[in-house]
Each structure stands twice: as C-alpha cells, then as structure tokens.
Scaffold this active site. Structure first.
Site, PDB file in Angstrom:
ATOM      1  N   GLY A 328       0.677  -1.172  -0.139  1.00 47.04           N
ATOM      2  CA  GLY A 328      -0.041  -0.213  -0.090  1.00 47.04           C
ATOM      3  C   GLY A 328       0.923   1.194  -0.006  1.00 47.04           C
ATOM      4  CD  GLU A 329       3.938   2.752   3.122  1.00 37.83           C
ATOM      5  OE1 GLU A 329       4.895   3.212   2.417  1.00 37.83           O
ATOM      6  OE2 GLU A 329       3.853   2.130   4.288  1.00 37.83           O
ATOM      7  N   GLY A 330       0.966   3.530  -1.550  1.00 39.42           N
ATOM      8  CA  GLY A 330       1.272   4.220  -3.107  1.00 39.42           C
ATOM      9  C   GLY A 330       2.582   3.855  -3.643  1.00 39.42           C
TER      10      GLY A 330
END
Length: 361
Positions: A328-330
């Site tokens: 996740g997080e980008g």
C-alpha cells in the site's frame, strides 16, 4: 461539488486516440512493438484530447489515512495506533513510499480524513506545493475512524459524501499546483477488510475471493476476516447502483476520499495511477458514480491481495507491473510511474520514419 464533478467527466476523445495510433504507425519502430505501452499512450491521448498527450509530470502522491471500527473484530494483528505512527513516518520521510517518491521526484501529500488518534500540527488550508523534499500533512478529518460495520453502517451518507468531496478537493488542489498525474496512496490499519467488502459489493464476487491476508494474518484470522466481510454484506445488502450507499455501509473514509480523488482527476482530464487493493476498491466506487471515470485510471500494479485482481478485471484494466506487492502507501503506483511516463514520452520524442530518413519495410 460531487454532482458537478460527475457531470464534467466525459468519454475518451476518439479523434485524439486515432491520431495517436496513426502517429505510432509512423514512428521508427515495428508496429505494435511496444505492446501495452502503445495502447496506454493512446488512452492518455484520448483522456487529454490531444496527441501527443501532456507529459505525466510532475507527479503527486495523495495518501489518504483513516481508521476503522471493524478493527475491533480482530481482523488485523496490528494495533490501530500504527496508523498515526506511520503518518509520522511519512512526514519524516522514512517510509517506503518516501524512498520511492524521492526516486521518482514525486511530491507526497498525506491527508488525515479519519484517523482515530489525534495528530499534532496539522495543516488545514495551506496551498498545495509540489515539493518532493517536503511531505505535507492536510487536516480533513470527517470523523475519528469509521463505526464497526458488523454492528451498524460504517458511515452516514453525509460522512461518506464529505470524504468523497475531500478527495475531489485534493485532486483539484494538486492539479492546480501543476501535477500532471496523480498517484493514489492509503494508510489505515484494518483497511483491507472494508476494501474486500467494497469489492464484493460492487462486483458480486464471493467474499472468499475478494478477501486477502492484508498485513499477513494467520489462517484462523483469515477465516474470521472472510466471515466478518460476509456478515457485513448480509447485514447491509449494499446496492452497487448506489455507490454512496455502499461506501457508507461498508467502506472507509480513505476509500471514499480515494474515490473522490479519482473522480476529481477524471473531471480534470488528468490521469490517476492506481496503487493496490485499497485504490482499486475505491476505483470501483468511482466507476459506479461515473463509468467514464475509468478512462482516467491506470492500474499501476497487481496487488498480491486477490480482491485486487477481481476489481481490475471488473474495471477492464491491465496492471503495468506484477511484483507480488501488498504494502500500500502508493508504493506500487510509484514503481509503475516510469512506465507511464515512458509511454507518453515515446509520442513526444521518437522520430518518424520520414523525419529520421529511415526506410520502412
């Protein structure tokens, strides 16, 4: 704001797409030799309504953060406080997303849309600045975490709408600051559970097929997580034709805000590079609000979470990379960014057979 944003979303420009295909046929390379990159550049021309389309730079990552009432059901081994702690890590530049953003020259904006733990010194209204060296925190909390959707709806319709509008506002701010492409990011302990519920609700998939192990839960916890998603869907029977209702019933504040970011980007004819399972669950909601919003979406990668593949198939999107990521997080979107940039740069910089004096077959 939501209604006017949806009304501004239009289909891809067919004439620009035709021009991009024709240009590809004249470039100094065998026809079709760049594979999916050629079709990606054609889609981006259609989004921009121009051939070649604008370069996808500078890039801006928007990380929406929120907490989840369903965490109380034991769906994640991580304590909820980690959401706020990781925001501190983002702002200090110490997370994986920061390392990848520095590599890509992308600015990072962190948006508190519903973190349960109070965060200090949040910035409420400062203008967006695309500075890759200075991660920015924006205060936009709708409420401090969602409600437990096994007991009641996670959000009211007004709360879900407020989160969607926040995402639209952030998209506008980043694009107004000069962003040529937006990247989705997320943070929220337990957020793969609502993502699975959203994917099952919008696609009709069985919760077993839509639910993954998130941060790496053991077999008993995974079985429990699937049961939690199944029970929530049975309780609320969300209607996929009512995307705001689905987000309110079983979504998260970061999911709703990401849907808004995608809608805002689509309305501004700006590509949005999707990260993993949280992003694609939000993309399903955006597509339910406005089917033509899919034209602005680029699938950065195939998350290891099984629901991501279910959602991408439903959206008709092919991921650019497949590395088994599930952070996740980008992070996955950032790794895919050079691929998108390269696809557009080909149309700007590669010579044609005529201009280069190269004989065709």
């Amino acid at each position: 704001m939501l209604e006017t944003t949806i009304a501004a979303i239009r289909p891809l420009d067919e004439s620009a797409m035709a021009a991009a295909r024709e240009l590809h046929g004249r470039l100094t390379k065998p026809a079709g030799s760049l594979g999916l990159l050629e079709e990606l550049s054609v889609r981006l021309a259609g989004l921009a309504g121009a051939c070649p389309p604008p370069l996808t730079e500078p890039a801006a990552v928007a990380i929406f953060a929120g907490d989840h009432g369903v965490h109380a059901q034991g769906v994640s081994p991580w304590p909820q406080e980690v959401t706020a702690q990781m925001i501190g890590n983002f702002l200090a530049g110490g997370a994986v997303v920061n390392a990848f953003a520095r590599q890509a020259g992308a600015a990072v904006t962190v948006v508190d849309v519903g973190v349960a733990t109070p965060l200090p010194a949040e910035e409420a209204a400062a203008p967006a600045v695309l500075d890759p060296s200075a991660p920015r925190l924006v205060a936009a909390s709708v409420r401090q975490g969602t409600r437990d959707f096994t007991v009641t709806a996670a959000l009211t319709r007004d709360e879900a709408s407020a989160a969607v509008r926040t995402g639209i506002r952030i998209a506008d701010e980043l694009i107004d600051a000069g962003a040529g492409i937006l990247l989705t990011g997320d943070m929220g302990i337990g957020n793969t559970t609502p993502a699975a519920a959203l994917i099952a609700a919008f696609t009709g998939a069985d919760p077993l097929d839509a639910t993954g192990r998130g941060t790496g839960v053991d077999d008993p916890t995974y079985a429990h997580k699937v049961a939690v998603v199944r029970a929530a869907l049975a309780r609320h029977t969300p209607d996929p034709a009512d995307p705001l209702g689905v987000l309110a019933a079983v979504g998260g504040l970061e999911h709703a805000a990401l849907a808004g970011l995608i809608l805002g980007a689509a309305a501004r004819r700006t590509p949005v590079l999707l990260d993993g399972v949280i992003a694609v669950s939000a993309a399903l909601a955006a597509a339910a609000f406005a089917p033509d919003a899919v034209g602005a979406m680029v699938a950065g990668h195939r998350s290891a979470e099984p629901g991501a593949t279910v959602a991408l198939r439903h959206l008709g999107l092919d991921p650019l990379i497949d590395l088994g990521l599930r952070l996740g997080e980008g992070t996955g979107a950032l790794l895919a960014l050079p691929v998108v940039t390269g696809a557009v740069r080909v149309l700007h910089e590669v010579a044609t057979f005529d201009s280069a004096g190269v004989a065709e077959k």
